[in-house]
Design a protein around this motif. Structure first.
Motif, mmCIF file in Angstrom:
data_model
loop_
_atom_site.group_PDB
_atom_site.id
_atom_site.type_symbol
_atom_site.label_atom_id
_atom_site.label_comp_id
_atom_site.label_asym_id
_atom_site.label_seq_id
_atom_site.Cartn_x
_atom_site.Cartn_y
_atom_site.Cartn_z
ATOM 1 N N ILE A 146 0.836 -1.205 0.000
ATOM 2 C CA ILE A 146 0.000 0.000 0.000
ATOM 3 C C ILE A 146 0.869 1.254 0.000
ATOM 4 C CG2 ILE A 146 -1.592 1.366 1.430
ATOM 5 C CD1 ILE A 146 -2.897 -1.355 2.200
ATOM 6 N N ASN A 172 1.048 4.202 -2.753
ATOM 7 C CA ASN A 172 0.276 5.330 -2.208
ATOM 8 C C ASN A 172 1.194 6.456 -1.723
ATOM 9 O OD1 ASN A 172 -2.160 6.578 -1.571
ATOM 10 N ND2 ASN A 172 -2.254 5.678 0.474
ATOM 11 N N LYS A 173 2.271 6.671 -2.419
ATOM 12 C CA LYS A 173 3.213 7.760 -2.109
ATOM 13 C C LYS A 173 3.690 7.726 -0.659
ATOM 14 C CE LYS A 173 0.918 10.632 -5.493
ATOM 15 N NZ LYS A 173 0.035 11.762 -5.701
ATOM 16 N N GLU A 184 2.317 6.692 1.955
ATOM 17 C CA GLU A 184 1.279 6.909 2.965
ATOM 18 C C GLU A 184 0.733 5.559 3.433
ATOM 19 O OE1 GLU A 184 0.065 9.706 4.467
ATOM 20 O OE2 GLU A 184 1.723 10.742 3.475
ATOM 21 N N ASN A 195 -1.807 2.849 5.350
ATOM 22 C CA ASN A 195 -3.240 2.687 5.574
ATOM 23 C C ASN A 195 -3.488 2.788 7.076
ATOM 24 O OD1 ASN A 195 -5.624 0.892 6.335
ATOM 25 N ND2 ASN A 195 -5.915 1.173 4.128
#
Length: 97
Positions: free
Chosen positions: A52, A56-57, A59, A61
């Motif tokens: 993730i 997701n740069k 980032e 979860n």
């Protein structure tokens, strides 16, 4: 006339202690199995979180992070019970905090 032997309070306490130590063993074995499963799940969550973050740069979860925190608290409680540092059993015997 024969008098039937009656247990004294100290003998009854010893019997109860003996039974409770075996019940503790049962709990310890169950907790060990749950800890093994939790460790495997934590590995899967770690890989999932990395993937993730990769897409997701960087980032994470938030929900996976919270699950990890909760699992860490549970594993700490379980380890304390397993090593007799605490008499408090972890979830499912007590609340999951």
């Amino acid at each position: 006339m024969m008098v039937k032997d009656q247990e004294t309070p100290s003998e009854a306490a010893k019997d109860a202690d003996f039974e409770s130590i075996w019940l503790r063993l049962v709990h310890m074995v169950l907790i060990a199995v749950l800890m093994s499963a939790a460790s495997s799940l934590l590995g899967l969550l770690t890989v999932a979180q990395f993937v993730i973050m990769l897409f997701n740069k960087r980032e994470p979860n938030d929900q996976l992070a919270e699950i990890g925190t909760t699992m860490g608290v549970w594993m700490a409680k379980a380890a304390r019970y397993q090593t007799a540092a605490s008499e408090v059993k972890p979830w499912p015997w007590t609340e999951l905090d």
